[in-house]
Enzyme design. Structure first.
Site, PDB file in Angstrom:
ATOM      1  N   SER A  36     -16.910 -78.273  31.742  1.00 37.53           N
ATOM      2  CA  SER A  36     -17.923 -78.340  32.786  1.00 37.53           C
ATOM      3  C   SER A  36     -17.211 -78.226  34.125  1.00 37.53           C
ATOM      4  CB  SER A  36     -18.692 -79.666  32.719  1.00 37.53           C
ATOM      5  OG  SER A  36     -19.612 -79.774  33.786  1.00 37.53           O
ATOM      6  N   ASN A  52     -28.908 -53.223  41.506  1.00 37.65           N
ATOM      7  CA  ASN A  52     -27.765 -53.133  42.419  1.00 37.65           C
ATOM      8  C   ASN A  52     -27.367 -51.681  42.681  1.00 37.65           C
ATOM      9  OD1 ASN A  52     -27.570 -55.934  42.493  1.00 37.65           O
ATOM     10  ND2 ASN A  52     -25.965 -56.023  40.932  1.00 37.65           N
ATOM     11  N   GLY A 225      -9.935 -52.408  39.991  1.00 36.56           N
ATOM     12  CA  GLY A 225      -9.814 -53.529  40.910  1.00 36.56           C
ATOM     13  C   GLY A 225      -9.043 -53.130  42.147  1.00 36.56           C
ATOM     14  N   ASP A 257     -20.928 -52.176  40.627  1.00 38.03           N
ATOM     15  CA  ASP A 257     -22.211 -51.500  40.835  1.00 38.03           C
ATOM     16  C   ASP A 257     -22.187 -50.718  42.148  1.00 38.03           C
ATOM     17  OD1 ASP A 257     -23.064 -52.774  38.511  1.00 38.03           O
ATOM     18  OD2 ASP A 257     -23.920 -54.461  39.597  1.00 38.03           O
TER      19      ASP A 257
END
Length: 346
Positions: A36, A52, A225, A257
């Protein structure tokens, strides 16, 4: 020519984790994960890969046709998309379900953990590209984006039947699809879009070699990237386009996108693959510099300056007249319109 974009229409819940995911993973215990993360920021934006991509195309003056499934809460989103230059007439709106939801948490290293609930998207296979093609002449390419798997397969089959060029962009759905389905989605595509991880995953799941994939598609575009993007075509035909440096990386969500929107717009202008990838990299950088997948602005003069700065005057000159036309039409500008942010808790 008109560009049709199929795929998800969603509402994005974007959170940031002020640490590193990797520090929370224990070697030898990865088969028993129970984690978590306490996030320090949450923003809710309009998103979904098809919306998008369509938004970016609209801002570049393309008036794309969005063909996805949305929920009974789509009204305000539809109005916003139309203001951004997107034709939403082909969107299938559910009377009972809500629009799909995407949850994504990003750590300080720009790593992400995400989940997705399809909601109304589950009905996307009910969208008929045959009916759309009969109503709208001059469709240049159909983007088969991440969507309900049955819809992706149905839309791809329709494109083949109708002789419509298509771009395969399975992205997140590669993890769910089996090799046979991925081969059906890819075979015959004019363009295949992946990132580096998806590139490797596609090869693994299809059992195809790179040369076999390239024999099945017109061009395979892989986003890298910070290293930009690579375009692979026929054997021996490969080109790499470097990134446009970002002034500040705010959020990587949706950068891929944005790349697709820039690439497809430039190709629709008749420009070569390398020039298209340069515009794609520039739009992707604009996305990186803003929070959310659709918050970015495309300022015409600034775009031209950044293109020349990243690639030189001659490559920038290939795009100049087309961006100038979009600017003159009022699609590009530096004045923000209504923000798509729905909620911002800080």
């Amino acid at each position: 020519m008109r560009i049709v974009v199929t795929g998800s229409i969603a509402v994005d819940h974007l959170a940031t984790f002020p640490g590193k995911f990797a520090e929370q993973l224990i070697p030898g215990q990865l088969d028993k994960i129970s984690l978590s993360f306490l996030t320090d920021q949450l923003e809710v934006h309009y998103g979904g890969v098809a919306a998008n991509i369509a938004t970016g195309l609209g801002r570049l003056g393309q008036r794309p046709l969005l063909a996805g499934a949305a929920g009974k809460d789509f009204g305000a989103y539809r109005e916003w998309l139309e203001r951004e230059g997107v034709d939403t007439e082909a969107v299938l709106v559910s009377e009972t379900e809500y629009t799909a939801r995407f949850w994504c948490t990003t750590d300080t290293e720009q790593n992400q953990i995400a989940s997705f609930h399809p909601g109304a998207m589950a009905a996307a296979a009910g969208i008929s590209l045959r009916q759309l093609a009969a109503r709208v002449p001059g469709i240049g390419v159909v983007v088969i984006g991440a969507n309900a798997p049955d819809a992706m397969l149905a839309h791809t089959a329709e494109c083949r039947e109708l002789g419509l060029p298509f771009a395969a962009d399975p992205s997140q759905q590669l993890a769910l699809l089996d090799g046979a389905d991925i081969r059906r989605l890819v075979d015959g595509a004019r363009y295949l879009f992946t990132n580096e991880y998806e590139h490797a995953l596609l090869l693994k799941k299809t059992g195809w070699s790179e040369s076999r994939v390239l024999s099945a598609v017109g061009a395979w575009i892989t986003t890298l990237g910070e290293a930009g993007a690579r375009i692979d075509g026929a054997p021996g035909q490969s080109a790499t386009v470097r990134e446009v440096p970002a002034t500040e990386v705010v959020d990587p969500t949706g950068a891929g996108d944005g790349f697709r929107a820039g690439f497809l717009a430039a190709r629709n202008w008749g420009l070569p693959h390398a020039a298209a990838a340069r515009l794609g990299c520039l739009v992707a950088t604009c996305v990186l510099e803003s929070k959310g997948t659709a918050e970015y602005r495309l300022d015409g003069p600034t775009l031209l300056e950044r293109l020349a700065g990243a690639y030189g005057k001659a490559p920038a000159a290939q795009l100049t007249p087309h961006l100038a036309t979009a600017l003159a039409a009022g699609r590009l500008g530096g004045h923000p319109k209504q923000s798509p942010v729905l909620v911002a808790d800080r």
